[in-house]
Write a protein that holds these residues in place. Sequence first.
Motif, PDB file in Angstrom:
ATOM      1  N   VAL A   1      -0.881  26.614  24.030  1.00  0.00           N
ATOM      2  CA  VAL A   1      -0.923  27.397  25.263  1.00  0.00           C
ATOM      3  C   VAL A   1       0.421  28.083  25.500  1.00  0.00           C
ATOM      4  CG1 VAL A   1      -1.156  27.292  27.768  1.00  0.00           C
ATOM      5  CG2 VAL A   1      -2.694  25.967  26.324  1.00  0.00           C
ATOM      6  N   MET A   2       0.454  29.398  25.306  1.00  0.00           N
ATOM      7  CA  MET A   2       1.643  30.179  25.614  1.00  0.00           C
ATOM      8  C   MET A   2       1.662  30.456  27.114  1.00  0.00           C
ATOM      9  SD  MET A   2       1.783  32.882  22.442  1.00  0.00           S
ATOM     10  CE  MET A   2       0.000  33.164  22.389  1.00  0.00           C
ATOM     11  N   PRO A   3       2.718  30.038  27.824  1.00  0.00           N
ATOM     12  CA  PRO A   3       2.756  30.232  29.275  1.00  0.00           C
ATOM     13  C   PRO A   3       2.534  31.691  29.661  1.00  0.00           C
ATOM     14  CG  PRO A   3       4.568  28.842  28.546  1.00  0.00           C
ATOM     15  CD  PRO A   3       3.922  29.377  27.306  1.00  0.00           C
ATOM     16  N   VAL A   4       1.801  31.897  30.731  1.00  0.00           N
ATOM     17  CA  VAL A   4       1.432  33.203  31.291  1.00  0.00           C
ATOM     18  C   VAL A   4       0.313  33.855  30.486  1.00  0.00           C
ATOM     19  CG1 VAL A   4       2.222  35.486  32.040  1.00  0.00           C
ATOM     20  CG2 VAL A   4       3.761  33.535  32.227  1.00  0.00           C
ATOM     21  N   ILE A   5       0.343  33.696  29.154  1.00  0.00           N
ATOM     22  CA  ILE A   5      -0.739  34.244  28.338  1.00  0.00           C
ATOM     23  C   ILE A   5      -2.011  33.447  28.580  1.00  0.00           C
ATOM     24  CG2 ILE A   5      -1.493  34.831  26.008  1.00  0.00           C
ATOM     25  CD1 ILE A   5       0.939  36.397  27.046  1.00  0.00           C
ATOM     26  N   TRP A   6      -1.918  32.103  28.491  1.00  0.00           N
ATOM     27  CA  TRP A   6      -3.049  31.226  28.741  1.00  0.00           C
ATOM     28  C   TRP A   6      -2.701  30.229  29.830  1.00  0.00           C
ATOM     29  CZ3 TRP A   6      -3.248  30.702  22.809  1.00  0.00           C
ATOM     30  CH2 TRP A   6      -3.999  31.749  22.281  1.00  0.00           C
ATOM     31  N   THR A   7      -3.713  29.691  30.484  1.00  0.00           N
ATOM     32  CA  THR A   7      -3.520  28.778  31.600  1.00  0.00           C
ATOM     33  C   THR A   7      -3.065  27.403  31.108  1.00  0.00           C
ATOM     34  OG1 THR A   7      -5.253  29.899  32.864  1.00  0.00           O
ATOM     35  CG2 THR A   7      -4.651  27.678  33.570  1.00  0.00           C
ATOM     36  N   PRO A   8      -2.005  26.838  31.701  1.00  0.00           N
ATOM     37  CA  PRO A   8      -1.573  25.481  31.338  1.00  0.00           C
ATOM     38  C   PRO A   8      -2.710  24.476  31.477  1.00  0.00           C
ATOM     39  CG  PRO A   8       0.088  26.540  32.698  1.00  0.00           C
ATOM     40  CD  PRO A   8      -1.107  27.458  32.693  1.00  0.00           C
ATOM     41  N   LEU A   9      -2.659  23.446  30.646  1.00  0.00           N
ATOM     42  CA  LEU A   9      -3.752  22.479  30.548  1.00  0.00           C
ATOM     43  C   LEU A   9      -3.375  21.169  31.232  1.00  0.00           C
ATOM     44  CD1 LEU A   9      -6.556  21.968  29.158  1.00  0.00           C
ATOM     45  CD2 LEU A   9      -5.261  20.965  27.259  1.00  0.00           C
ATOM     46  N   ASP A  10      -4.265  20.674  32.086  1.00  0.00           N
ATOM     47  CA  ASP A  10      -4.106  19.343  32.675  1.00  0.00           C
ATOM     48  C   ASP A  10      -4.925  18.354  31.872  1.00  0.00           C
ATOM     49  OD1 ASP A  10      -2.520  20.393  34.696  1.00  0.00           O
ATOM     50  OD2 ASP A  10      -4.212  20.658  36.072  1.00  0.00           O
ATOM     51  N   PHE A  11      -4.290  17.288  31.415  1.00  0.00           N
ATOM     52  CA  PHE A  11      -4.998  16.280  30.632  1.00  0.00           C
ATOM     53  C   PHE A  11      -5.898  15.451  31.541  1.00  0.00           C
ATOM     54  CE2 PHE A  11      -2.165  15.641  26.641  1.00  0.00           C
ATOM     55  CZ  PHE A  11      -2.158  17.014  26.444  1.00  0.00           C
ATOM     56  N   PRO A  12      -6.997  14.929  31.001  1.00  0.00           N
ATOM     57  CA  PRO A  12      -7.888  14.077  31.796  1.00  0.00           C
ATOM     58  C   PRO A  12      -7.427  12.624  31.822  1.00  0.00           C
ATOM     59  CG  PRO A  12      -8.830  14.378  29.634  1.00  0.00           C
ATOM     60  CD  PRO A  12      -7.560  15.203  29.669  1.00  0.00           C
ATOM     61  N   ALA A  13      -6.129  12.398  31.701  1.00  0.00           N
ATOM     62  CA  ALA A  13      -5.619  11.031  31.581  1.00  0.00           C
ATOM     63  C   ALA A  13      -5.297  10.400  32.930  1.00  0.00           C
ATOM     64  CB  ALA A  13      -4.379  11.019  30.699  1.00  0.00           C
ATOM     65  N   GLY A  14      -5.684  11.056  34.022  1.00  0.00           N
ATOM     66  CA  GLY A  14      -5.414  10.472  35.326  1.00  0.00           C
ATOM     67  C   GLY A  14      -4.277  11.185  36.031  1.00  0.00           C
ATOM     68  N   PRO A  15      -3.723  10.571  37.069  1.00  0.00           N
ATOM     69  CA  PRO A  15      -2.763  11.253  37.915  1.00  0.00           C
ATOM     70  C   PRO A  15      -1.336  11.286  37.388  1.00  0.00           C
ATOM     71  CG  PRO A  15      -3.171   9.037  38.741  1.00  0.00           C
ATOM     72  CD  PRO A  15      -4.091   9.235  37.566  1.00  0.00           C
ATOM     73  N   ASN A  16      -1.087  10.726  36.192  1.00  0.00           N
ATOM     74  CA  ASN A  16       0.270  10.710  35.667  1.00  0.00           C
ATOM     75  C   ASN A  16       0.819  12.129  35.614  1.00  0.00           C
ATOM     76  OD1 ASN A  16       2.645  10.461  34.146  1.00  0.00           O
ATOM     77  ND2 ASN A  16       1.810   8.740  32.990  1.00  0.00           N
ATOM     78  N   PRO A  17       1.906  12.437  36.339  1.00  0.00           N
ATOM     79  CA  PRO A  17       2.371  13.828  36.439  1.00  0.00           C
ATOM     80  C   PRO A  17       2.866  14.415  35.134  1.00  0.00           C
ATOM     81  CG  PRO A  17       3.959  12.319  37.427  1.00  0.00           C
ATOM     82  CD  PRO A  17       2.715  11.524  37.159  1.00  0.00           C
ATOM     83  N   LYS A  18       3.256  13.565  34.188  1.00  0.00           N
ATOM     84  CA  LYS A  18       3.791  14.126  32.948  1.00  0.00           C
ATOM     85  C   LYS A  18       2.702  14.757  32.084  1.00  0.00           C
ATOM     86  CE  LYS A  18       3.780   9.968  29.999  1.00  0.00           C
ATOM     87  NZ  LYS A  18       4.657   9.072  29.214  1.00  0.00           N
ATOM     88  N   TYR A  19       1.416  14.559  32.442  1.00  0.00           N
ATOM     89  CA  TYR A  19       0.323  15.176  31.699  1.00  0.00           C
ATOM     90  C   TYR A  19      -0.268  16.367  32.451  1.00  0.00           C
ATOM     91  CZ  TYR A  19       0.508  10.998  28.785  1.00  0.00           C
ATOM     92  OH  TYR A  19       0.918  10.000  27.939  1.00  0.00           O
TER      93      TYR A  19
END
Length: 315
Positions: A152-170
């Motif tokens: 995912v290139m920033p601005v080109i594509w939307t950043p991805l949120d992992f389905p790993a729960g609320p951990n902010p680092k994902y």
Amino acid sequence: MPGPNSKRVALILSGGGAKGAFQCAVERYAREAKGYQWDIIAGVSVGALNGAMLAMGKTQRLFEIWNTISNDQVYTGGFNLLSVIKLFFGARSFYGNQPLQDLLRKEFEPDKIKTDLRVGAVSLYTGEYMQFRADASHQDPDLYEAVLASTVMPVIWTPLDFPAGPNPKYLSMVDGGVRNISPVGDVLDPEAGEPPDELVIINCSPQEAGILPEPPKDVLKIGLRTLDLILNEVFINDVKEFQRLNALVQEASSYKDADGNPIQLHHPRSGRPYKYYDCKVIEPDVHLGDTLDFSQPAVQNSIKVGFRRAREVFG
């Protein structure tokens, strides 16, 4: 499995978008013409995609994909008035990458991974670079998401949120190349297992940026060109620093201490001795075109240059 001369070999794949076709050609030549086999594969961005396919043993399928790829198999949308308006109303990117997601989900079979695979992604939320690993005995959770996020290139594509729960680092995960365009450190990490004896590093851009056919004419092309230049500079500095230290380790070993043993250099914090690595860096000697140009003429040119450069470097 060992490479030439029974060495333990690591393949390191940089980012580069559509220029990843160059990597595919170089790797194919090294493996088929020179007998290389990879014990470790580390990649970011398109290098994560190529690396995942290679780690699954899908070498022929990877070559087929590059020989049939097109823009509409990778992304949707574009830079136009509508996309600009959407940005003003909260959109997070100019393009969509649903076709790439579909392609990766179709091809990704984690149970087939046999080679030690390492891919990197960055959380825009925390700023942290994270390595994800898989081999025949262990796989990190969310490996599919990690490979996808690394593209995912920033601005080109939307950043991805992992389905790993609320951990902010994902949250807001993007291209690992933002902080680590050449994941050499992922391979040489002493905590990551047995180190390799040889590194093969495939970069998708020449060290000299080169002159474009014409100056970039819109904000998107300006941004892509700027990102290319920044990431390439990071790669050059990263590899140069590794090569400088590698040369010092080799030189030091030619001298003896008071007991007649070769002198070793040690890491200042961990105290572990540095090791000398055989290393080959293969990169194009010409500009390979636009990062988002997945048209067959552009891809075939990158493949052609890849085979030529591989023959020149490997012999």
